[in-house]
Enzyme design. Structure first.
Site, PDB file in Angstrom:
ATOM      1  N   SER A 252       3.145  -3.225  -4.574  1.00  0.00           N
ATOM      2  CA  SER A 252       4.148  -4.099  -3.992  1.00  0.00           C
ATOM      3  C   SER A 252       3.535  -5.451  -3.723  1.00  0.00           C
ATOM      4  O   SER A 252       2.335  -5.559  -3.482  1.00  0.00           O
ATOM      5  CB  SER A 252       4.653  -3.507  -2.679  1.00  0.00           C
ATOM      6  OG  SER A 252       3.595  -3.566  -1.746  1.00  0.00           O
ATOM      7  N   LYS A 253       4.399  -6.468  -3.773  1.00  0.00           N
ATOM      8  CA  LYS A 253       3.859  -7.815  -3.629  1.00  0.00           C
ATOM      9  C   LYS A 253       3.333  -8.081  -2.224  1.00  0.00           C
ATOM     10  O   LYS A 253       2.642  -9.047  -1.998  1.00  0.00           O
ATOM     11  CB  LYS A 253       4.874  -8.856  -4.073  1.00  0.00           C
ATOM     12  CG  LYS A 253       6.152  -8.884  -3.319  1.00  0.00           C
ATOM     13  CD  LYS A 253       7.052  -9.956  -3.911  1.00  0.00           C
ATOM     14  CE  LYS A 253       8.400  -9.936  -3.235  1.00  0.00           C
ATOM     15  NZ  LYS A 253       9.397 -10.709  -3.922  1.00  0.00           N
ATOM     16  N   ARG A 254       3.675  -7.219  -1.296  1.00  0.00           N
ATOM     17  CA  ARG A 254       3.120  -7.398   0.052  1.00  0.00           C
ATOM     18  C   ARG A 254       1.617  -7.155   0.052  1.00  0.00           C
ATOM     19  O   ARG A 254       0.888  -7.672   0.885  1.00  0.00           O
ATOM     20  CB  ARG A 254       3.779  -6.431   1.033  1.00  0.00           C
ATOM     21  CG  ARG A 254       5.191  -6.830   1.316  1.00  0.00           C
ATOM     22  CD  ARG A 254       5.632  -6.437   2.695  1.00  0.00           C
ATOM     23  NE  ARG A 254       6.823  -7.211   3.024  1.00  0.00           N
ATOM     24  CZ  ARG A 254       7.449  -7.164   4.168  1.00  0.00           C
ATOM     25  NH1 ARG A 254       6.998  -6.385   5.114  1.00  0.00           N
ATOM     26  NH2 ARG A 254       8.498  -7.893   4.393  1.00  0.00           N
ATOM     27  N   LYS A 255       1.149  -6.301  -0.884  1.00  0.00           N
ATOM     28  CA  LYS A 255      -0.270  -5.937  -0.873  1.00  0.00           C
ATOM     29  C   LYS A 255      -1.036  -6.459  -2.076  1.00  0.00           C
ATOM     30  O   LYS A 255      -2.254  -6.531  -2.057  1.00  0.00           O
ATOM     31  CB  LYS A 255      -0.397  -4.416  -0.828  1.00  0.00           C
ATOM     32  CG  LYS A 255       0.219  -3.847   0.416  1.00  0.00           C
ATOM     33  CD  LYS A 255      -0.287  -2.466   0.732  1.00  0.00           C
ATOM     34  CE  LYS A 255       0.275  -2.015   2.076  1.00  0.00           C
ATOM     35  NZ  LYS A 255       0.641  -0.635   2.085  1.00  0.00           N
ATOM     36  N   ASN A 256      -0.356  -6.771  -3.138  1.00  0.00           N
ATOM     37  CA  ASN A 256      -1.003  -7.136  -4.396  1.00  0.00           C
ATOM     38  C   ASN A 256      -0.076  -8.113  -5.103  1.00  0.00           C
ATOM     39  O   ASN A 256       1.121  -7.879  -5.115  1.00  0.00           O
ATOM     40  CB  ASN A 256      -1.061  -5.879  -5.285  1.00  0.00           C
ATOM     41  CG  ASN A 256      -2.462  -5.473  -5.635  1.00  0.00           C
ATOM     42  OD1 ASN A 256      -3.340  -6.312  -5.784  1.00  0.00           O
ATOM     43  ND2 ASN A 256      -2.672  -4.194  -5.781  1.00  0.00           N
TER      44      ASN A 256
END
Ligand code: GLU
Length: 504
Positions: A252-256
């Protein structure tokens, strides 16, 4: 039989590495069998689909070396390849299902649906809505029909029993029909849902193998049923394992960073990124780590895909990229480096900011090197500000990031409107508000316009740097995030209203 595979992305947001991953395996499978691979744009969600996003799918897949034989931009015998241009086809197929009694018009109101769901939940067991739940007495239907009430078209699904379907990698899978809703096939605005459009198109486009992400497994029973209702053969299904963050959660873009464009702007070689995606759940027979697209295709065997969630790890990708870079000859290196960032197209937008500020060309890199860099080297102390506390700083950056994520057309005026509107609501002077963004983007508060800088480095790189800064500042705890998220919903609604006023 000619093998035909496809990728069917929805053109919303940035082109996702997961799209490239699935495209690669579809292309590899088609090429291995001397078949064809096509690209279909699934843009039935008109509110979220954009032409820019569609274009960036084409550009980023091509940059990676993934080519399609048929698609909206290259044509083919089975078009149109954009779902928004196929409405008549879906309407015709809805009629077929209504006539054969496999689908029904549903006049239930949103409130009634909520009540039905609540009742089912209370009763325990499965909460899927079935025909027996949704059915209305004939006179009520007639009444609503005569009032011109809006309706959706739903498919019939068995009330109970077990559905069995086959997946190439998993064998037979059983699912309880009790879990499956009478799926909506056509919305009240006459647009088809994913399920109807996807099945009709895969059939009409002669797709033989549907290779897609694991998240679609639960759709398989409905799709199998639709094929049966139409009397069509179903393509072979193959659900690929989902890419994961190093902590095993779904990528997910929150983490990567998940945008392909981010990896392009970071200076990853397309060959290396494709190589890395090829290693997600798959390996060469000799287990070598570095291989080209064509080497992968000539050794491809889909049965060697392993189902354990493959981890998309930035560090491993960087290592692999370093191997590809080392293998370049000097002249290839120069050529690739110039193509990446030292060319007219990449530099032109920055010249207006650099030229009036320098005395010698040797001043360019110290002033504007950040435009071509990755994450700036910053620590907490760089964000220290005379009137903004560290906790407020990190929250402003996070809310700013959410605003940056809401931008569809990445231009300076919208970046400015959104960030200044947020500053105003938060009661912070624009100059003070931008301080953290200067540090996040340029690594220093003493740079030229940060709004222009963001416009130049683009959405994926800007967002990645702001996200990185939030991390540098220690991130936001789960509890604080929940609170912030709640507050932000209000803030964001106000900003959207303001922007709508400006547009009107
Ligand atoms: N439009 C779907 C997506 O965005 C396609 C899923 C499928 O391949 O069936 O991924």
């Amino acid at each position: 039989m000619t093998v035909r595979t496809r990728i069917a992305p929805s053109p919303t947001g940035d082109p996702h590495v997961g799209t490239a991953y699935i495209a690669l395996f579809n292309l590899a499978f088609a090429r291995q069998h001397g078949g064809q691979f096509l690209l279909r744009i699934e843009d039935t969600d008109q509110a979220r689909s954009t032409a820019e996003s569609e274009q960036s799918i084409y550009d980023s897949l091509r940059w990676l070396g993934l080519d399609w034989d048929e698609g909206p931009d290259v044509g083919g015998d089975n078009g149109p390849y954009r779902q928004s241009e196929r409405r008549d086809i879906y309407a015709k197929h809805i009629e077929i299902l209504l006539e054969s009694g496999h689908a029904f018009k549903c006049y239930r109101t949103a409130q009634e649906l909520d009540e039905l769901r609540a009742q089912k939940q209370e009763a325990g067991g499965f909460s899927a809505l079935k025909f027996s739940d949704l059915e209305l007495p004939e006179d009520v239907v007639a009444q609503r029909e005569s009032e011109g009430a809006s309706y959706v078209v739903r498919m019939h699904v068995p009330e109970e029993g077990v559905c069995t379907f086959n997946d190439m990698l998993r064998g037979d899978i059983e699912m309880d029909w009790g879990m499956v809703d009478c799926q909506i096939l056509m919305k009240s605005d006459g647009m088809p849902t994913y399920h109807l459009a996807n099945v009709v198109d895969d059939h009409l486009m002669d797709i033989t193998h549907v290779i897609r992400g694991e998240e679609w497994l639960s759709s398989a029973p409905k799709h199998q049923l639709l094929y049966k209702y139409f009397g069509w053969d179903m393509p072979v299904l193959c659900h690929m394992p989902l890419l994961r963050n190093p902590d095993k959660s779904k990528l997910s873009k929150r983490k990567n960073p998940t945008s392909i464009l981010y990896y392009k702007h970071m200076g990853f070689m397309p060959e290396a990124l494709l190589n890395y995606l090829g290693r997600m759940g798959w390996s060469m027979p000799d287990e070598r780590e570095q291989f080209s697209r064509d080497e992968m295709f000539s050794h491809f065997d889909i049965s060697r895909v392993s189902l354990g969630g493959p981890i998309f790890d930035q560090e491993k990708l960087s290592w692999l990229n370093s191997q590809w870079i080392r293998d370049l000859s000097e002249s290839e290196f120069v050529e690739q480096f110039i193509k990446w960032g030292l060319n007219k197209e990449a530099l032109a937008p920055a010249i207006a900011h650099i030229q009036p500020r320098i005395e010698r060309f040797s001043d360019v890199v110290p002033l504007a090197g950040f435009l071509l860099s990755g994450m700036p080297e910053v620590d907490e102390t760089d964000f220290a500000h005379k009137s903004i506390e560290p906790t407020q700083m990190v929250e402003l950056l996070q809310m700013g990031l959410w605003q940056l994520e809401a931008i569809r057309d990445w231009q300076k005026p919208e970046i400015q409107q959104r960030l200044f509107a947020l500053a105003k609501i938060e009661g912070v002077k624009p100059k003070d508000f931008l301080y953290g963004f200067f540090v996040a983007i340029a690594g220093t508060p003493n740079s030229f316009s940060v709004l222009d800088s963001m416009a130049i480095i683009g959405p994926d790189m800007s967002r990645a740097r702001v996200r990185h800064s939030v991390d540098v500042l220690g991130g936001i705890s789960k509890k604080a995030m929940k609170k912030l998220d709640k507050k932000y919903r209000d803030v964001s609604a106000q900003i959207e209203l303001q922007l709508a006023d400006i547009d009107a």
